[in-house]
Design a protein around this motif. Structure first.
Motif, PDB file in Angstrom:
ATOM      1  N   MET A 137       0.839  -1.214   0.000  1.00  0.00           N
ATOM      2  CA  MET A 137       0.000   0.000   0.000  1.00  0.00           C
ATOM      3  C   MET A 137       0.871   1.259   0.000  1.00  0.00           C
ATOM      4  O   MET A 137       0.566   2.239  -0.669  1.00  0.00           O
ATOM      5  CB  MET A 137      -0.927  -0.011   1.226  1.00  0.00           C
ATOM      6  CG  MET A 137      -2.139  -0.900   1.033  1.00  0.00           C
ATOM      7  SD  MET A 137      -3.341  -0.652   2.340  1.00  0.00           S
ATOM      8  CE  MET A 137      -2.833  -1.857   3.534  1.00  0.00           C
ATOM      9  N   ILE A 138       1.938   1.196   0.776  1.00  0.00           N
ATOM     10  CA  ILE A 138       2.823   2.369   0.847  1.00  0.00           C
ATOM     11  C   ILE A 138       3.463   2.648  -0.515  1.00  0.00           C
ATOM     12  O   ILE A 138       3.481   3.780  -0.995  1.00  0.00           O
ATOM     13  CB  ILE A 138       3.915   2.169   1.921  1.00  0.00           C
ATOM     14  CG1 ILE A 138       3.261   2.172   3.309  1.00  0.00           C
ATOM     15  CG2 ILE A 138       4.990   3.235   1.826  1.00  0.00           C
ATOM     16  CD1 ILE A 138       4.222   1.958   4.456  1.00  0.00           C
ATOM     17  N   VAL A 139       3.939   1.574  -1.159  1.00  0.00           N
ATOM     18  CA  VAL A 139       4.584   1.760  -2.471  1.00  0.00           C
ATOM     19  C   VAL A 139       3.576   2.315  -3.484  1.00  0.00           C
ATOM     20  O   VAL A 139       3.893   3.188  -4.296  1.00  0.00           O
ATOM     21  CB  VAL A 139       5.228   0.438  -2.963  1.00  0.00           C
ATOM     22  CG1 VAL A 139       5.642   0.536  -4.420  1.00  0.00           C
ATOM     23  CG2 VAL A 139       6.445   0.103  -2.104  1.00  0.00           C
ATOM     24  N   LYS A 140       2.351   1.831  -3.410  1.00  0.00           N
ATOM     25  CA  LYS A 140       1.303   2.354  -4.292  1.00  0.00           C
ATOM     26  C   LYS A 140       1.080   3.834  -3.973  1.00  0.00           C
ATOM     27  O   LYS A 140       0.926   4.667  -4.877  1.00  0.00           O
ATOM     28  CB  LYS A 140       0.014   1.549  -4.075  1.00  0.00           C
ATOM     29  CG  LYS A 140      -1.081   1.914  -5.026  1.00  0.00           C
ATOM     30  CD  LYS A 140      -2.011   0.734  -5.308  1.00  0.00           C
ATOM     31  CE  LYS A 140      -3.148   1.183  -6.201  1.00  0.00           C
ATOM     32  NZ  LYS A 140      -4.426   1.321  -5.499  1.00  0.00           N
ATOM     33  N   GLY A 141       1.062   4.147  -2.670  1.00  0.00           N
ATOM     34  CA  GLY A 141       0.918   5.539  -2.239  1.00  0.00           C
ATOM     35  C   GLY A 141       2.030   6.420  -2.801  1.00  0.00           C
ATOM     36  O   GLY A 141       1.774   7.532  -3.276  1.00  0.00           O
ATOM     37  N   PHE A 142       3.249   5.893  -2.785  1.00  0.00           N
ATOM     38  CA  PHE A 142       4.388   6.654  -3.344  1.00  0.00           C
ATOM     39  C   PHE A 142       4.076   7.117  -4.767  1.00  0.00           C
ATOM     40  O   PHE A 142       4.354   8.243  -5.156  1.00  0.00           O
ATOM     41  CB  PHE A 142       5.653   5.784  -3.423  1.00  0.00           C
ATOM     42  CG  PHE A 142       6.335   5.520  -2.109  1.00  0.00           C
ATOM     43  CD1 PHE A 142       5.963   6.207  -0.962  1.00  0.00           C
ATOM     44  CD2 PHE A 142       7.370   4.582  -2.027  1.00  0.00           C
ATOM     45  CE1 PHE A 142       6.600   5.949   0.250  1.00  0.00           C
ATOM     46  CE2 PHE A 142       8.009   4.331  -0.829  1.00  0.00           C
ATOM     47  CZ  PHE A 142       7.622   5.010   0.312  1.00  0.00           C
ATOM     48  N   SER A 143       3.482   6.173  -5.547  1.00  0.00           N
ATOM     49  CA  SER A 143       3.286   6.485  -6.963  1.00  0.00           C
ATOM     50  C   SER A 143       2.180   7.522  -7.160  1.00  0.00           C
ATOM     51  O   SER A 143       2.058   8.117  -8.227  1.00  0.00           O
ATOM     52  CB  SER A 143       2.962   5.209  -7.741  1.00  0.00           C
ATOM     53  OG  SER A 143       1.706   4.732  -7.312  1.00  0.00           O
ATOM     54  N   GLN A 144       1.358   7.736  -6.102  1.00  0.00           N
ATOM     55  CA  GLN A 144       0.292   8.731  -6.252  1.00  0.00           C
ATOM     56  C   GLN A 144       0.720  10.127  -5.800  1.00  0.00           C
ATOM     57  O   GLN A 144       0.020  11.102  -6.054  1.00  0.00           O
ATOM     58  CB  GLN A 144      -0.937   8.284  -5.443  1.00  0.00           C
ATOM     59  CG  GLN A 144      -1.614   7.073  -6.076  1.00  0.00           C
ATOM     60  CD  GLN A 144      -2.521   6.343  -5.093  1.00  0.00           C
ATOM     61  OE1 GLN A 144      -2.677   6.764  -3.952  1.00  0.00           O
ATOM     62  NE2 GLN A 144      -3.115   5.256  -5.541  1.00  0.00           N
TER      63      GLN A 144
END
Ligand code: ADP
Ligand code: MG
Length: 536
Positions: free
Chosen positions: A297-304
């Protein structure tokens, strides 16, 4: 066999055993190539070590043929670097995936911790002999024989001698079979020549099996500036990377401080933005307890989130001036164009930079080189696996005719491409080809186009000058006839008319020549879309 019986066959093996069976993955396939790869591993280590220690590299390579029939050789590689302390000598040369480099975001040649041990392995597998290391480090000299315990991927070291010394550096002496010395395009000689081209600060001596001594002196008497280490950028990492960083983190007790400590461009403000995007992850928790789902989830958050691009001044190119000096030394070409471009970013978070030099005509033609492509990554020549490499593939897509190069393969043209990065995306552990990342290929293309425009300017100028000279010659042929005819029509003196006509023609074509020269001297304007999404 009953279903559960097959698990009697279940076993583990070490990375050393894996590469023992798959040595081709390290580049050890083919006799000439294997020897070049071995020299390459030692040279890159020596150059990295010298530069890191701030020492001007002085490298010595000797290849001796011990038995022609058995293709049995002894290789000695000696550097004037910092050497390796006794405590780490075994691991450095006899354990795979061990070293001082793979965990750092720093422009350097080695990045896996495999090369030196792979050579020890290859020597042992083909001759049964240990590798002799002579290391002079901080006043202490250690001579040791090293092999690998493949089952455990651990070095086995027997120390032969220890003494005090005033010398510096590492000498490695090892024997090999299943290799071959040859002065071909893929041989040690060519590898060293290209190493010198991209490392003009390095002096190299090669003694060939024939006892011929090849000395390549340095053309620059200063090490390149040190690239500096950066922290990884949030956009350059995946879920597993994040978990690894979290697990190995010792300093931070909370995710929020861990993120700021570990990654570049991560401010307290960014932590708050991330908190808002992934409310279900507790950013106060201990990084040690981070789960896969949370990391995902954090890595996905990074991309946003919107990020400032990574610092790109950590990269150090060979440099326009040095490429020019090197090219001039090796080829002395008629035309030479070298690009000077700013760093870009691939996968959103990994900085890289591309340098291109194109040499045309002159010494390139004299050396019989046609359509020669010289690939480099972090100044290391890539001699093998050109098919599928981002550099070769991009060169193939170039429309050379647009740049007045009619047939790339048939013209006296040599193209140098150097890719620099804190992490070069190689296609394999043998590190001979660069993977076809879109951002990387785009930038290689733009750099090639920029350099090609310079070459085109010259070539089209040359063609125009040739055309002008031809026209002038044709027109001049009529002067005599015309002056005779005009003289009889007008009664003026023939010599006067001839003089006046010559003057008109001389002036006209001199004007055209100047125009062509002026056009060739003005800088080509290069415009292309930005890549890498830099926001700074
Ligand atoms: N010539 C040398 N001088 C000093 N240190 C060296 C030398 N060669 C190897 N080393 C050390 O041994 C380590 C392992 O080398 P290697 O297996 O080639 O992996 P890598 O170069 O990818 O780190 C290096 O990281 C470095 O610390
Ligand atoms: Mg190495």
């Amino acid at each position: 066999m009953a279903d559960d019986d097959i698990f009697k066959q279940f076993k583990e093996h070490s990375v050393a055993e894996f590469f023992k069976k798959n040595r081709q993955m390290l580049g050890f396939s083919g006799k000439v190539r294997s020897l070049t790869i071995i020299v390459h591993e030692f040279m890159t280590n020596s150059l990295d070590a010298c530069e890191e220690a701030g020492i001007l590299p002085e490298l010595f390579v000797q290849v001796e043929e011990l038995d022609k029939e058995k293709e049995h050789y002894r290789l000695t590689v000696k550097d004037n670097g910092p050497g390796i302390p006794k405590t780490h000598l075994g691991k450095a040369l006899g354990q795979m995936l061990a070293g001082t480099k793979f965990h750092r975001y720093l422009q350097q040649r080695g990045q896996q911790g495999i090369g030196a041990a792979a050579c020890t392995m290859f020597s042992y597998l083909t001759t049964g002999q240990p590798t002799r290391a002579i290391s002079c480090h901080k006043g202490k000299k250690v001579v040791a024989d090293i092999t690998i315990d493949f089952k455990a991927n651990k070095p086995s070291v027997s120390v032969i001698e220890e003494s005090d010394t005033v010398d510096n550096g590492l000498t490695v002496i090892s024997e090999f079979k299943d290799v071959k010395y040859e002065r071909s395009n893929h041989g040690v000689y060519e590898y060293l020549r290209r190493t010198a081209l991209a490392n003009p600060h390095c002096s190299i001596t090669l003694i060939e099996p024939t006892n011929e001594r090849v000395a390549i002196p340095r053309s620059v008497i200063e090490n390149p500036p040190r690239p500096f280490e950066i922290k990884p950028h949030p956009l350059g990492i995946g879920t597993h990377d994040l978990l690894e960083f979290a697990k190995h983190n010792k300093e931070s007790r909370r995710m929020s401080s861990f993120l700021q400590e570990t990654f570049s461009r991560f401010s307290a403000g960014k932590v708050e933005e991330l908190r808002a995007i992934v409310p279900s992850v507790d950013l106060n928790k201990n990084p040690q307890n981070l789960s896969w789902d949370e990391a995902e989830m954090i890595v996905k958050g990074f991309s946003q989130l919107r990020w400032i691009a990574p610092a790109t001044d950590s990269l150090v190119p060979i440099g326009k001036g040095h490429v020019e000096v090197s090219f001039a030394n090796i080829f002395n070409p008629e035309v030479l164009v070298v690009t000077e471009r700013s760093p870009k970013v691939y996968r959103g978070g990994i900085p890289f930079m591309v340098e291109v030099g194109i040499a045309y005509g002159g010494g390139v033609a004299a050396a019989g080189k046609k359509g020669e492509v010289m690939r480099f990554a972090n100044r290391v020549p890539l001699l093998f696996d050109s098919g599928g490499c981002a550099i070769s593939e991009t060169i193939k897509t170039m429309d050379w005719k647009r740049y007045d190069v009619k047939d790339f393969e048939e013209e006296p043209i040599a193209v140098l491409v150097n890719l620099i990065s804190v992490h070069v995306p190689y296609t394999g552990a043998g590190k001979q080809a660069i993977s076809q990342e879109e951002d990387v290929m785009d930038e290689i293309k733009f750099a090639l186009m920029e350099a090609s425009r310079g070459v085109q300017k010259y070539l089209s100028g040359k063609r125009k000058a040739h055309e002008i000279a031809n026209k002038k010659k044709v027109v001049s042929r009529y002067i005599q006839q015309l002056s005779g005819d005009l003289s009889s029509l007008s009664g003026e003196k023939r010599a006067d008319i001839e003089k006046a006509l010559t003057k008109i023609i001389e002036e006209k074509y001199a004007r055209e020549e100047t125009e062509v020269e002026e056009a060739a001297e003005s800088e080509p304007a290069v415009k292309e879309p930005e890549t890498g999404g830099e926001e700074e």
